[in-house]
Write a protein that holds these residues in place. Structure first.
Motif, PDB file in Angstrom:
ATOM      1  N   GLY A  81       1.791   3.639  12.137  1.00 30.62           N
ATOM      2  CA  GLY A  81       2.600   3.390  13.319  1.00 30.62           C
ATOM      3  C   GLY A  81       3.813   4.295  13.398  1.00 30.62           C
ATOM      4  N   ARG A  82       4.445   4.517  12.271  1.00 32.53           N
ATOM      5  CA  ARG A  82       5.629   5.384  12.270  1.00 32.53           C
ATOM      6  C   ARG A  82       5.252   6.829  12.590  1.00 32.53           C
ATOM      7  NH1 ARG A  82      10.352   6.143   7.739  1.00 32.53           N
ATOM      8  NH2 ARG A  82      11.397   7.836   8.821  1.00 32.53           N
ATOM      9  N   TYR A 133      -3.177  -1.831  14.872  1.00 32.15           N
ATOM     10  CA  TYR A 133      -3.169  -1.306  13.501  1.00 32.15           C
ATOM     11  C   TYR A 133      -4.103  -2.094  12.597  1.00 32.15           C
ATOM     12  CZ  TYR A 133       1.009   1.002  15.258  1.00 32.15           C
ATOM     13  OH  TYR A 133       1.880   1.732  16.015  1.00 32.15           O
ATOM     14  N   SER A 134      -4.248  -3.389  12.857  1.00 32.20           N
ATOM     15  CA  SER A 134      -5.094  -4.235  12.008  1.00 32.20           C
ATOM     16  C   SER A 134      -6.562  -3.834  12.063  1.00 32.20           C
ATOM     17  CB  SER A 134      -4.943  -5.701  12.404  1.00 32.20           C
ATOM     18  OG  SER A 134      -5.323  -5.888  13.760  1.00 32.20           O
ATOM     19  N   ASP A 156       3.423   0.951  19.796  1.00 34.77           N
ATOM     20  CA  ASP A 156       4.329  -0.186  19.661  1.00 34.77           C
ATOM     21  C   ASP A 156       4.122  -0.820  18.288  1.00 34.77           C
ATOM     22  OD1 ASP A 156       2.107  -1.998  19.798  1.00 34.77           O
ATOM     23  OD2 ASP A 156       2.338  -2.217  21.959  1.00 34.77           O
ATOM     24  N   GLU A 157       4.709  -1.969  18.059  1.00 33.90           N
ATOM     25  CA  GLU A 157       4.647  -2.598  16.739  1.00 33.90           C
ATOM     26  C   GLU A 157       3.255  -3.116  16.387  1.00 33.90           C
ATOM     27  OE1 GLU A 157       7.668  -5.535  16.155  1.00 33.90           O
ATOM     28  OE2 GLU A 157       9.265  -4.170  16.774  1.00 33.90           O
ATOM     29  N   GLN A 158       2.430  -3.380  17.382  1.00 37.28           N
ATOM     30  CA  GLN A 158       1.108  -3.946  17.132  1.00 37.28           C
ATOM     31  C   GLN A 158      -0.002  -2.910  17.018  1.00 37.28           C
ATOM     32  OE1 GLN A 158       0.907  -7.260  16.516  1.00 37.28           O
ATOM     33  NE2 GLN A 158       3.118  -7.133  16.741  1.00 37.28           N
ATOM     34  N   GLU A 164      -0.353  -4.186   5.179  1.00 38.40           N
ATOM     35  CA  GLU A 164       0.553  -4.199   6.331  1.00 38.40           C
ATOM     36  C   GLU A 164       1.565  -3.058   6.239  1.00 38.40           C
ATOM     37  OE1 GLU A 164       4.004  -7.188   7.810  1.00 38.40           O
ATOM     38  OE2 GLU A 164       2.038  -8.108   7.489  1.00 38.40           O
ATOM     39  N   ARG A 206      -0.201   0.273   6.951  1.00 40.83           N
ATOM     40  CA  ARG A 206      -0.504   0.411   8.375  1.00 40.83           C
ATOM     41  C   ARG A 206       0.766   0.763   9.150  1.00 40.83           C
ATOM     42  NH1 ARG A 206      -4.803  -3.582   7.335  1.00 40.83           N
ATOM     43  NH2 ARG A 206      -6.745  -2.579   7.956  1.00 40.83           N
ATOM     44  N   ALA A 207       1.911   0.296   8.664  1.00 40.32           N
ATOM     45  CA  ALA A 207       3.182   0.648   9.303  1.00 40.32           C
ATOM     46  C   ALA A 207       3.447   2.152   9.189  1.00 40.32           C
ATOM     47  CB  ALA A 207       4.328  -0.148   8.679  1.00 40.32           C
ATOM     48  N   GLY A 223       4.392   7.011  16.202  1.00 41.63           N
ATOM     49  CA  GLY A 223       5.626   6.852  16.973  1.00 41.63           C
ATOM     50  C   GLY A 223       6.436   8.132  17.020  1.00 41.63           C
TER      51      GLY A 223
END
Length: 167
Positions: A25-26, A104-105, A83-85, A18, A21-22, A29
């Motif tokens: 996302g960052r 992301y999953s 977004d966050e997902q 997790e 994967r963040a 973003g």
């Protein structure tokens, strides 16, 4: 003392996956915040499970890539929304525009070959064997773009997370 490693009651593998994967996302973003302009020679290869929950891609791509596909974010992409997902992005495949939604999953690999950086993830799906498929063919990068990614001999800057589980 036992030589056998005890089962963990803390899901370290899920926590690390997790967190990594963040990172994806960052990075995406920050690209979105910059107006979807990639700095310098940066570009991304993102591999994901096409059948994962939350993935939304056109039917012709699902048929062609029933298990997994890799997309390239370099010169020709648009409408990047993060977004966050997960994220959404527009790409074209054989001159046909497509909107992809990827949580992301569903991501199994993220590579930035410009700086020899990569992350690999365990798929968050039931144990199924991948089916053979063609390589993704979203429109080719413009002339003078970097060559396709190849794995480095020593695996430098590639983080692979693979926690073994007892069965």
């Amino acid at each position: 003392m036992s030589e056998e490693t005890p089962d963990s009651l803390i899901p370290y593998d899920e926590i690390v996956q997790e967190a990594l994967r963040a990172v994806v996302g960052r990075v995406l973003g920050e690209i979105q915040a910059s107006g979807s302009i990639l700095p310098g020679e940066h570009h991304f290869y993102i591999t994901f499970k096409t059948g994962a929950p939350g993935v939304s891609i056109p039917k012709h791509l699902t048929e062609r890539f029933p298990d997994e596909m890799t997309i390239v974010l370099q010169n020709k992409f648009w409408d990047l929304e993060v977004d966050e997902q997960g994220f959404q992005v527009g790409l074209s495949f054989n001159q046909i525009p497509a909107k992809l939604q990827i949580p992301y999953s569903a991501i199994t690999a993220f590579v930035d070959p410009a700086v020899d950086f990569g992350l690999q993830f365990q798929a968050n799906m039931p144990d199924i064997s991948p089916e053979p498929h063609d390589d993704a063919e979203n429109d080719a990068p413009e002339q003078g773009a970097s060559p396709l990614v190849t794995e480095s001999e020593d695996g430098s800057n590639v983080v692979t997370v693979d926690f073994g589980r007892k069965k």
